[in-house]
Design a protein around this motif. Sequence first.
Motif, PDB file in Angstrom:
ATOM      1  N   GLY A 167      30.167  29.657  33.387  1.00  0.00           N
ATOM      2  CA  GLY A 167      31.546  29.232  33.612  1.00  0.00           C
ATOM      3  C   GLY A 167      31.731  27.744  33.397  1.00  0.00           C
ATOM      4  O   GLY A 167      32.684  27.299  32.741  1.00  0.00           O
ATOM      5  N   TYR A 168      30.776  26.956  33.941  1.00  0.00           N
ATOM      6  CA  TYR A 168      30.837  25.511  33.735  1.00  0.00           C
ATOM      7  C   TYR A 168      30.704  25.160  32.259  1.00  0.00           C
ATOM      8  O   TYR A 168      31.387  24.271  31.742  1.00  0.00           O
ATOM      9  CB  TYR A 168      29.734  24.807  34.530  1.00  0.00           C
ATOM     10  CG  TYR A 168      30.035  24.650  35.999  1.00  0.00           C
ATOM     11  CD1 TYR A 168      31.274  24.182  36.431  1.00  0.00           C
ATOM     12  CD2 TYR A 168      29.083  24.955  36.963  1.00  0.00           C
ATOM     13  CE1 TYR A 168      31.559  24.042  37.774  1.00  0.00           C
ATOM     14  CE2 TYR A 168      29.353  24.819  38.317  1.00  0.00           C
ATOM     15  CZ  TYR A 168      30.590  24.352  38.723  1.00  0.00           C
ATOM     16  OH  TYR A 168      30.865  24.212  40.056  1.00  0.00           O
ATOM     17  N   ARG A 178      18.237  38.640  36.083  1.00  0.00           N
ATOM     18  CA  ARG A 178      18.757  37.591  35.206  1.00  0.00           C
ATOM     19  C   ARG A 178      19.699  36.639  35.945  1.00  0.00           C
ATOM     20  O   ARG A 178      20.307  35.770  35.337  1.00  0.00           O
ATOM     21  CB  ARG A 178      19.488  38.228  34.017  1.00  0.00           C
ATOM     22  CG  ARG A 178      18.601  39.095  33.138  1.00  0.00           C
ATOM     23  CD  ARG A 178      17.493  38.278  32.484  1.00  0.00           C
ATOM     24  NE  ARG A 178      18.031  37.279  31.585  1.00  0.00           N
ATOM     25  CZ  ARG A 178      18.271  37.473  30.298  1.00  0.00           C
ATOM     26  NH1 ARG A 178      17.990  38.653  29.752  1.00  0.00           N
ATOM     27  NH2 ARG A 178      18.751  36.507  29.540  1.00  0.00           N
ATOM     28  N   HIS A 179      19.828  36.823  37.256  1.00  0.00           N
ATOM     29  CA  HIS A 179      20.623  35.941  38.131  1.00  0.00           C
ATOM     30  C   HIS A 179      22.126  35.987  37.854  1.00  0.00           C
ATOM     31  O   HIS A 179      22.858  35.055  38.174  1.00  0.00           O
ATOM     32  CB  HIS A 179      20.127  34.492  38.041  1.00  0.00           C
ATOM     33  CG  HIS A 179      18.658  34.345  38.297  1.00  0.00           C
ATOM     34  ND1 HIS A 179      18.096  34.590  39.542  1.00  0.00           N
ATOM     35  CD2 HIS A 179      17.626  34.026  37.469  1.00  0.00           C
ATOM     36  CE1 HIS A 179      16.790  34.396  39.465  1.00  0.00           C
ATOM     37  NE2 HIS A 179      16.474  34.063  38.225  1.00  0.00           N
ATOM     38  N   GLY A 193      26.053  35.732  40.707  1.00  0.00           N
ATOM     39  CA  GLY A 193      24.897  34.850  40.710  1.00  0.00           C
ATOM     40  C   GLY A 193      25.134  33.519  40.033  1.00  0.00           C
ATOM     41  O   GLY A 193      26.161  33.301  39.375  1.00  0.00           O
ATOM     42  N   HIS A 194      24.147  32.641  40.158  1.00  0.00           N
ATOM     43  CA  HIS A 194      24.321  31.276  39.639  1.00  0.00           C
ATOM     44  C   HIS A 194      24.317  31.232  38.106  1.00  0.00           C
ATOM     45  O   HIS A 194      24.836  30.284  37.505  1.00  0.00           O
ATOM     46  CB  HIS A 194      23.233  30.351  40.201  1.00  0.00           C
ATOM     47  CG  HIS A 194      21.841  30.680  39.765  1.00  0.00           C
ATOM     48  ND1 HIS A 194      21.347  30.398  38.526  1.00  0.00           N
ATOM     49  CD2 HIS A 194      20.820  31.280  40.432  1.00  0.00           C
ATOM     50  CE1 HIS A 194      20.092  30.789  38.434  1.00  0.00           C
ATOM     51  NE2 HIS A 194      19.749  31.333  39.579  1.00  0.00           N
ATOM     52  N   ALA A 195      23.768  32.252  37.439  1.00  0.00           N
ATOM     53  CA  ALA A 195      23.811  32.264  35.979  1.00  0.00           C
ATOM     54  C   ALA A 195      25.255  32.340  35.478  1.00  0.00           C
ATOM     55  O   ALA A 195      25.626  31.689  34.493  1.00  0.00           O
ATOM     56  CB  ALA A 195      23.006  33.441  35.431  1.00  0.00           C
ATOM     57  N   ILE A 219      29.834  43.633  37.039  1.00  0.00           N
ATOM     58  CA  ILE A 219      30.168  42.228  37.279  1.00  0.00           C
ATOM     59  C   ILE A 219      31.638  42.100  37.666  1.00  0.00           C
ATOM     60  O   ILE A 219      31.990  41.360  38.605  1.00  0.00           O
ATOM     61  CB  ILE A 219      29.844  41.379  36.035  1.00  0.00           C
ATOM     62  CG1 ILE A 219      28.325  41.274  35.858  1.00  0.00           C
ATOM     63  CG2 ILE A 219      30.468  39.987  36.150  1.00  0.00           C
ATOM     64  CD1 ILE A 219      27.897  40.600  34.570  1.00  0.00           C
ATOM     65  N   ASP A 220      32.514  42.819  36.968  1.00  0.00           N
ATOM     66  CA  ASP A 220      33.939  42.794  37.303  1.00  0.00           C
ATOM     67  C   ASP A 220      34.179  43.303  38.723  1.00  0.00           C
ATOM     68  O   ASP A 220      35.012  42.758  39.466  1.00  0.00           O
ATOM     69  CB  ASP A 220      34.738  43.650  36.316  1.00  0.00           C
ATOM     70  CG  ASP A 220      34.889  42.981  34.962  1.00  0.00           C
ATOM     71  OD1 ASP A 220      34.710  41.747  34.881  1.00  0.00           O
ATOM     72  OD2 ASP A 220      35.184  43.699  33.985  1.00  0.00           O
ATOM     73  N   ALA A 221      33.457  44.374  39.101  1.00  0.00           N
ATOM     74  CA  ALA A 221      33.630  44.945  40.438  1.00  0.00           C
ATOM     75  C   ALA A 221      33.202  43.952  41.512  1.00  0.00           C
ATOM     76  O   ALA A 221      33.905  43.748  42.511  1.00  0.00           O
ATOM     77  CB  ALA A 221      32.820  46.241  40.555  1.00  0.00           C
TER      78      ALA A 221
END
Length: 269
Positions: free
Chosen positions: A91-92, A70-71, A84-86, A36-38
Amino acid sequence: MIDQGHRSGEAHWPTPEEKKSKTQASQTLLRGLDIIDAVASGIDDLSEIAKVTGMTYSTAHRILSALQQRHYIRREPDQGYRLGHALLGLGYQAQAQIDLVTLAKPLLVDLARQTSDTVHLGMPSQDSVVYLEKISSRRPVEISSRVGGNKPLFSTGIGKALLLDQTEEQWLALYDRSPANLQAICDRDKWLQMMRHYAQGGYAFDLGEDESTIRCVAAPIRDGRNHIVAAASVSSTVEYMPPGRMQQLVATVQETALKISTVLGYRAV
């Protein structure tokens, strides 16, 4: 850790296989976070992701596939891998929690000053309430909650306040999902009657359903869409919370919840 299959008091030490399984699970989680960081840094090619994270091609592909399911990661045909949107939703949610605590805290501190009791701010997470803020009591009282911790919606005053807009079918479904030891505290019909009463009054009590010595008065917090997004509560031990005082505190807690709601954009009809 106590093995339920052993007699009470006999310690169960993890076997080498159990230790290995836990280690592998931790490694997989960390590798997923590395990926995810990459991707967040702009790396969008599988081979490059594997290279920078130090994984084999097959391992990176396997974890990326799981993250896509898992998006948390998505793959664009012409652009490679993207967040992804997940993650966007998380974040929101994180930002909303930070903003809510920042906006609510002065009002919660004032409520704690008025009552001398422990004050909580919480929001729902599945079948639990997550505590976002806690202002400790000025009395010699210790409440076991902690910021970031959670307790059942079903049995806590602040949890029940978060449920007030739900239907009776949703209430009963939650009751039926709750552990048997919690259900034993309050039978189904009595709990439903209490929820009906609370919904009419716009508040909720904990009358010892969560901890036998603790009492709580709570009220929901609404946003600009009139949705319940959080709740505020005042808690103390039963000696400081006789029934008469609990009733008196309803208006006080509701007033604080309304002030926080107004800051969030809520306008009473």
